[in-house]
Design an enzyme around this catalytic site. Structure first.
Site, mmCIF file in Angstrom:
data_model
loop_
_atom_site.group_PDB
_atom_site.id
_atom_site.type_symbol
_atom_site.label_atom_id
_atom_site.label_comp_id
_atom_site.label_asym_id
_atom_site.label_seq_id
_atom_site.Cartn_x
_atom_site.Cartn_y
_atom_site.Cartn_z
ATOM 1 N N LYS A 97 69.404 38.398 74.659
ATOM 2 C CA LYS A 97 69.023 39.678 75.251
ATOM 3 C C LYS A 97 68.488 39.466 76.650
ATOM 4 O O LYS A 97 67.648 38.579 76.869
ATOM 5 C CB LYS A 97 67.983 40.393 74.382
ATOM 6 C CG LYS A 97 67.558 41.771 74.950
ATOM 7 C CD LYS A 97 66.845 42.594 73.905
ATOM 8 C CE LYS A 97 65.442 42.156 73.637
ATOM 9 N NZ LYS A 97 64.538 42.322 74.821
ATOM 10 N N GLU B 74 67.042 41.626 80.266
ATOM 11 C CA GLU B 74 66.504 42.880 80.767
ATOM 12 C C GLU B 74 67.048 43.159 82.165
ATOM 13 O O GLU B 74 67.155 42.259 82.989
ATOM 14 C CB GLU B 74 64.974 42.819 80.825
ATOM 15 C CG GLU B 74 64.307 42.647 79.471
ATOM 16 C CD GLU B 74 62.789 42.648 79.566
ATOM 17 O OE1 GLU B 74 62.252 43.035 80.633
ATOM 18 O OE2 GLU B 74 62.137 42.265 78.580
ATOM 19 N N GLU C 151 63.992 51.136 75.702
ATOM 20 C CA GLU C 151 62.569 51.201 75.363
ATOM 21 C C GLU C 151 61.862 52.304 76.133
ATOM 22 O O GLU C 151 62.051 52.468 77.337
ATOM 23 C CB GLU C 151 61.902 49.847 75.670
ATOM 24 C CG GLU C 151 60.430 49.798 75.315
ATOM 25 C CD GLU C 151 59.848 48.383 75.383
ATOM 26 O OE1 GLU C 151 58.625 48.261 75.188
ATOM 27 O OE2 GLU C 151 60.617 47.432 75.615
#
Length: 270
Positions: A113, A115, A182
């Protein structure tokens, strides 16, 4: 237990079944999550805060992420495994990103993952072209908390919401097979899940995404006195229901996510 793959998560989205994800950092909790039936385990750089006691995720190193990934993988039988690429390991160059990602894959991760928005999609493309599956993370990005000015809800303005959809599509077009979003309003989470073909996992993004993720320590009520709005104490709920155990908390979380009961309005942003 049959091992889940990314194709299983895609099938769940296509069939309208919610995907469950929790963070995990060691073998004991990984075993409990497998027994409960969690779909996806994220070895998150959140370990910097909940395990190491830092005030952010920034100090976490690649070696530490490899170590915790190995711990989780040893006890895992069913869940699909995603591991965070820590801050400073993929932003500077494609070569560094590939090295870091390959180390996590060698440790047993099945996806990494990263960002970032459109500017990071080139890293997504570089990794996926070389056989490393990628989950993109947009919205509130803990590794960029200093730029964002703190842990704030993202996408409340129409222009920002449109930008988030653009970022998500850029990662999908670059080959990402999973997306985490998020701290956005429920409407933005729903728009992302509708706009993308790949599964969208929300954390503080409402109950219209394809799945949910929480930090394990948060959903057990262990992290702090004041939990974020989107966090629910599932250990407390399980205790009230007469099953006050870690296993009970995990099964309660899975039950509520699968049914769409969590998150409700009290744990979402408008």
């Amino acid at each position: 237990m049959r091992k889940l793959r990314i194709t299983d998560l895609q099938k769940m989205k296509d069939q309208g079944e919610k995907i469950t994800m929790l963070t995990c950092y060691d073998a004991t909790f990984a075993k409990e999550m497998n027994c409960a039936g969690i779909d996806t385990i994220l070895i998150g750089d959140s370990l910097g805060m909940v395990v190491q006691g830092h005030t952010s995720t920034l100090p976490v190193t690649l070696d530490e992420m490899v170590y915790h990934t190995e711990n989780v993988v040893r006890a895992n039988e069913r869940a699909f495994i995603v591991a965070d690429l820590p801050f400073g390991t993929y932003e500077a160059s494609k070569r560094e990103a590939f090295h870091a990602a390959s180390e996590l894959m060698k440790a047993g991760a099945e996806m990494v993952k990263i960002e970032g928005g459109v500017e990071v999609a080139v890293i997504t493309a570089f990794l996926t072209e070389r056989g490393i599956p990628v989950c993109a993370h947009i919205g509130l990005r803990p590794q960029a908390v200093n730029i964002m000015g703190g842990y704030k809800v993202q996408g409340r303005e129409l222009q920002m919401a449109a930008q988030l959809i653009e970022e998500a599509r850029a990662h999908q077009n670059a080959g990402a097979q999973l997306l985490v979003v998020e701290c956005v309003p429920t409407e933005v989470g729903e728009a992302l899940a509708t706009a993308l073909c790949i599964p969208v996992i929300g954390i503080g993004a409402g109950n219209m995404t394809d799945g949910q993720v929480l930090v394990m320590h948060d959903m057990l009520g262990l992290s702090s006195d004041v939990a974020p709005k989107f966090v629910k104490n599932f250990l407390a709920v399980a205790t009230e229901a007469g099953n006050g155990s870690i296993h009970g908390a995990f099964t309660q979380y899975i039950r509520e996510v699968k049914s769409g009961a969590f998150p409700d309005e009290a744990h979402s942003f408008s």
